[in-house]
Design a protein around this motif. Structure first.
Motif, PDB file in Angstrom:
ATOM      1  N   LYS A  40      13.737  -2.971  -5.134  1.00  0.00           N
ATOM      2  CA  LYS A  40      12.740  -2.210  -5.149  1.00  0.00           C
ATOM      3  C   LYS A  40      12.355  -1.786  -6.689  1.00  0.00           C
ATOM      4  O   LYS A  40      11.996  -0.674  -6.973  1.00  0.00           O
ATOM      5  CB  LYS A  40      13.220  -1.075  -4.505  1.00  0.00           C
ATOM      6  CG  LYS A  40      13.481  -1.049  -3.004  1.00  0.00           C
ATOM      7  CD  LYS A  40      14.054   0.011  -2.492  1.00  0.00           C
ATOM      8  CE  LYS A  40      14.607   0.037  -1.093  1.00  0.00           C
ATOM      9  NZ  LYS A  40      15.063   1.354  -0.250  1.00  0.00           N
ATOM     10  N   LEU A  41      12.284  -2.704  -7.386  1.00  0.00           N
ATOM     11  CA  LEU A  41      11.670  -2.710  -8.747  1.00  0.00           C
ATOM     12  C   LEU A  41      10.146  -2.380  -8.860  1.00  0.00           C
ATOM     13  O   LEU A  41       9.588  -1.808  -9.635  1.00  0.00           O
ATOM     14  CB  LEU A  41      11.977  -3.597  -9.810  1.00  0.00           C
ATOM     15  CG  LEU A  41      13.500  -4.121  -9.827  1.00  0.00           C
ATOM     16  CD1 LEU A  41      13.929  -5.248 -10.859  1.00  0.00           C
ATOM     17  CD2 LEU A  41      14.024  -2.691 -10.850  1.00  0.00           C
ATOM     18  N   PHE A  42       9.604  -3.036  -7.925  1.00  0.00           N
ATOM     19  CA  PHE A  42       7.929  -2.907  -7.608  1.00  0.00           C
ATOM     20  C   PHE A  42       7.687  -2.185  -6.417  1.00  0.00           C
ATOM     21  O   PHE A  42       8.194  -1.981  -5.419  1.00  0.00           O
ATOM     22  CB  PHE A  42       7.522  -4.255  -7.587  1.00  0.00           C
ATOM     23  CG  PHE A  42       7.701  -5.150  -8.964  1.00  0.00           C
ATOM     24  CD1 PHE A  42       6.762  -4.808  -9.808  1.00  0.00           C
ATOM     25  CD2 PHE A  42       8.719  -5.923  -9.429  1.00  0.00           C
ATOM     26  CE1 PHE A  42       6.806  -5.496 -11.014  1.00  0.00           C
ATOM     27  CE2 PHE A  42       8.965  -6.332 -10.424  1.00  0.00           C
ATOM     28  CZ  PHE A  42       7.889  -6.421 -11.747  1.00  0.00           C
ATOM     29  N   PRO A  43       6.631  -1.497  -6.419  1.00  0.00           N
ATOM     30  CA  PRO A  43       5.956  -0.872  -5.345  1.00  0.00           C
ATOM     31  C   PRO A  43       5.767  -1.688  -4.092  1.00  0.00           C
ATOM     32  O   PRO A  43       5.638  -3.064  -4.048  1.00  0.00           O
ATOM     33  CB  PRO A  43       4.588  -0.175  -5.732  1.00  0.00           C
ATOM     34  CG  PRO A  43       4.037  -1.087  -6.752  1.00  0.00           C
ATOM     35  CD  PRO A  43       5.436  -1.572  -7.302  1.00  0.00           C
ATOM     36  N   LEU A  44       5.712  -1.288  -2.961  1.00  0.00           N
ATOM     37  CA  LEU A  44       5.250  -2.050  -1.607  1.00  0.00           C
ATOM     38  C   LEU A  44       3.763  -1.841  -1.491  1.00  0.00           C
ATOM     39  O   LEU A  44       3.221  -0.928  -1.617  1.00  0.00           O
ATOM     40  CB  LEU A  44       6.102  -1.084  -0.252  1.00  0.00           C
ATOM     41  CG  LEU A  44       5.653  -1.789   1.038  1.00  0.00           C
ATOM     42  CD1 LEU A  44       6.210  -3.278   0.989  1.00  0.00           C
ATOM     43  CD2 LEU A  44       6.243  -0.897   2.088  1.00  0.00           C
ATOM     44  N   ALA A  45       3.183  -2.992  -1.320  1.00  0.00           N
ATOM     45  CA  ALA A  45       1.732  -3.198  -1.490  1.00  0.00           C
ATOM     46  C   ALA A  45       1.207  -2.649   0.037  1.00  0.00           C
ATOM     47  O   ALA A  45       1.702  -3.497   0.956  1.00  0.00           O
ATOM     48  CB  ALA A  45       1.049  -4.662  -1.756  1.00  0.00           C
ATOM     49  N   VAL A  46       0.450  -1.915   0.250  1.00  0.00           N
ATOM     50  CA  VAL A  46      -0.095  -1.597   1.396  1.00  0.00           C
ATOM     51  C   VAL A  46      -1.587  -1.166   1.311  1.00  0.00           C
ATOM     52  O   VAL A  46      -2.125  -0.757   0.343  1.00  0.00           O
ATOM     53  CB  VAL A  46       0.475  -0.465   2.234  1.00  0.00           C
ATOM     54  CG1 VAL A  46       1.939  -0.801   2.315  1.00  0.00           C
ATOM     55  CG2 VAL A  46       0.390   0.891   1.326  1.00  0.00           C
ATOM     56  N   ASN A  47      -2.272  -1.376   2.514  1.00  0.00           N
ATOM     57  CA  ASN A  47      -3.849  -0.741   2.535  1.00  0.00           C
ATOM     58  C   ASN A  47      -3.477   0.751   2.680  1.00  0.00           C
ATOM     59  O   ASN A  47      -2.708   1.126   3.647  1.00  0.00           O
ATOM     60  CB  ASN A  47      -4.460  -1.457   3.750  1.00  0.00           C
ATOM     61  CG  ASN A  47      -5.725  -1.113   3.874  1.00  0.00           C
ATOM     62  OD1 ASN A  47      -6.174   0.302   4.157  1.00  0.00           O
ATOM     63  ND2 ASN A  47      -6.679  -1.677   3.318  1.00  0.00           N
ATOM     64  N   TYR A  48      -4.453   1.522   2.281  1.00  0.00           N
ATOM     65  CA  TYR A  48      -4.101   3.016   2.519  1.00  0.00           C
ATOM     66  C   TYR A  48      -4.323   3.517   3.915  1.00  0.00           C
ATOM     67  O   TYR A  48      -3.410   4.284   4.474  1.00  0.00           O
ATOM     68  CB  TYR A  48      -5.304   3.779   1.730  1.00  0.00           C
ATOM     69  CG  TYR A  48      -5.460   5.156   2.083  1.00  0.00           C
ATOM     70  CD1 TYR A  48      -4.368   6.274   2.093  1.00  0.00           C
ATOM     71  CD2 TYR A  48      -6.588   5.616   2.882  1.00  0.00           C
ATOM     72  CE1 TYR A  48      -4.391   7.536   2.451  1.00  0.00           C
ATOM     73  CE2 TYR A  48      -6.714   6.882   3.558  1.00  0.00           C
ATOM     74  CZ  TYR A  48      -5.796   7.710   3.032  1.00  0.00           C
ATOM     75  OH  TYR A  48      -6.010   9.206   3.526  1.00  0.00           O
ATOM     76  N   HIS A  49      -5.210   2.468   4.864  1.00  0.00           N
ATOM     77  CA  HIS A  49      -5.309   3.156   6.136  1.00  0.00           C
ATOM     78  C   HIS A  49      -4.025   2.807   6.853  1.00  0.00           C
ATOM     79  O   HIS A  49      -3.718   3.370   8.014  1.00  0.00           O
ATOM     80  CB  HIS A  49      -6.622   2.446   6.567  1.00  0.00           C
ATOM     81  CG  HIS A  49      -7.711   2.840   6.229  1.00  0.00           C
ATOM     82  ND1 HIS A  49      -8.333   4.149   6.484  1.00  0.00           N
ATOM     83  CD2 HIS A  49      -8.520   2.350   5.285  1.00  0.00           C
ATOM     84  CE1 HIS A  49      -9.339   4.330   5.700  1.00  0.00           C
ATOM     85  NE2 HIS A  49      -9.518   3.276   5.054  1.00  0.00           N
ATOM     86  N   ASN A  50      -3.097   1.989   6.438  1.00  0.00           N
ATOM     87  CA  ASN A  50      -1.876   1.473   7.179  1.00  0.00           C
ATOM     88  C   ASN A  50      -0.781   2.669   6.840  1.00  0.00           C
ATOM     89  O   ASN A  50       0.266   2.541   7.252  1.00  0.00           O
ATOM     90  CB  ASN A  50      -1.390   0.166   6.609  1.00  0.00           C
ATOM     91  CG  ASN A  50      -2.333  -0.816   7.410  1.00  0.00           C
ATOM     92  OD1 ASN A  50      -3.029  -0.711   8.374  1.00  0.00           O
ATOM     93  ND2 ASN A  50      -2.565  -2.252   6.703  1.00  0.00           N
ATOM     94  N   ILE A  51      -1.034   3.181   5.557  1.00  0.00           N
ATOM     95  CA  ILE A  51       0.043   4.310   5.262  1.00  0.00           C
ATOM     96  C   ILE A  51      -0.234   5.687   5.575  1.00  0.00           C
ATOM     97  O   ILE A  51       0.597   6.369   5.633  1.00  0.00           O
ATOM     98  CB  ILE A  51       0.474   4.200   3.698  1.00  0.00           C
ATOM     99  CG1 ILE A  51       1.632   4.635   3.305  1.00  0.00           C
ATOM    100  CG2 ILE A  51      -0.654   4.362   2.865  1.00  0.00           C
ATOM    101  CD1 ILE A  51       3.121   4.407   4.013  1.00  0.00           C
ATOM    102  N   ARG A  52      -1.513   6.106   5.758  1.00  0.00           N
ATOM    103  CA  ARG A  52      -2.035   7.411   5.846  1.00  0.00           C
ATOM    104  C   ARG A  52      -1.386   8.195   6.995  1.00  0.00           C
ATOM    105  O   ARG A  52      -1.046   9.335   6.720  1.00  0.00           O
ATOM    106  CB  ARG A  52      -3.559   7.417   5.906  1.00  0.00           C
ATOM    107  CG  ARG A  52      -4.126   6.942   7.406  1.00  0.00           C
ATOM    108  CD  ARG A  52      -5.439   7.130   7.528  1.00  0.00           C
ATOM    109  NE  ARG A  52      -6.343   8.376   6.973  1.00  0.00           N
ATOM    110  CZ  ARG A  52      -6.347   9.419   7.900  1.00  0.00           C
ATOM    111  NH1 ARG A  52      -5.897   9.549   8.934  1.00  0.00           N
ATOM    112  NH2 ARG A  52      -6.879  10.419   7.329  1.00  0.00           N
TER     113      ARG A  52
END
Length: 221
Positions: free
Chosen positions: A7-19
């Motif tokens: 977890k050294l790097f962020p999880l890449a997501v589209n905003y609409h998938n995390i909102r």
């Protein structure tokens, strides 16, 4: 973007998938390529130049920020913004950090929301923002700021909300908090998200979620 097993790097997501997972009190994190953003990053030694408090009301999600006006000069000061307006045009990286659920359960989130919204309309604090990142001379008072609340910079505003909710202790001086300081507090879920990558690659947040607020408060006393 690829996130490794540590977890050294962020999880890449589209905003609409995390909102759908975002809640009031979560923090939006920005690393801008604007003039003042670069100065803040240089002073603090961090890719983070701006933070804001997320507010959720039903299915509507916004964030309250103290804006220096680099993106929209007419929207300088403490304002309510929306991801739909910010993401497409923001020149930089954007992350989201969610409050840890144990922290959330102990906090007064309604008070956090009210205290942040009460600040809307206040001017941006240009005088104290640079001092927040310069800690070396704090001990002799040259760069130490006093809380007054008449003007606010971004991390000071986020600190006001976290302190009012009981997430940060009363001993924390929110006028001394830089954006880099906010993300280092161990109050977040370990997984954080990058919802915009300026150079199409993951950018990790150094020191993310590593410092206990009570421990830092004792060290600063």
């Amino acid at each position: 973007m690829i996130r490794d097993k540590h977890k050294l790097f962020p999880l890449a997501v589209n905003y609409h998938n995390i909102r759908a997972e975002l809640k009031t009190g979560d923090v939006a994190i920005f690393g801008g390529k604007y003039r003042l953003s670069k100065i803040i990053g240089f002073v603090t030694g961090s890719p983070v130049s701006h933070v804001a408090t997320i507010i959720r009301e039903g299915d509507r999600i916004s964030f309250v920020e103290a804006s220096e006006g680099d993106m929209y000069p007419e929207r300088e000061g403490v304002i309510v913004s929306h991801f739909s307006n910010s993401i497409p045009f923001y020149k930089g990286n954007i992350w989201v950090a969610r409050l840890d659920e144990d922290v959330r359960q102990r906090a007064d989130i309604e008070r956090l929301k009210a205290s942040v919204l009460e600040q809307v309309g206040k001017p941006y604090d240009y005088a104290d923002m640079p001092k927040a990142g310069l800690d070396l001379l704090d001990r002799i008072g040259i760069t130490r700021s006093q809380e007054n609340g008449t003007k606010l910079f971004c991390s000071e505003l986020v600190g006001v909300g976290l302190k009012s909710a009981g997430i940060l202790p009363e001993s924390v001086n929110v006028s001394e908090l830089s954006p880099a300081d906010i993300i280092k507090y161990r109050i977040f879920n370990p997984t954080y998200y990058q919802i915009k990558a300026y150079s199409y690659k993951a950018v990790k947040l150094p020191g993310f979620n590593t410092i206990h607020p009570q421990g830092q408060a004792r060290a600063a006393a």
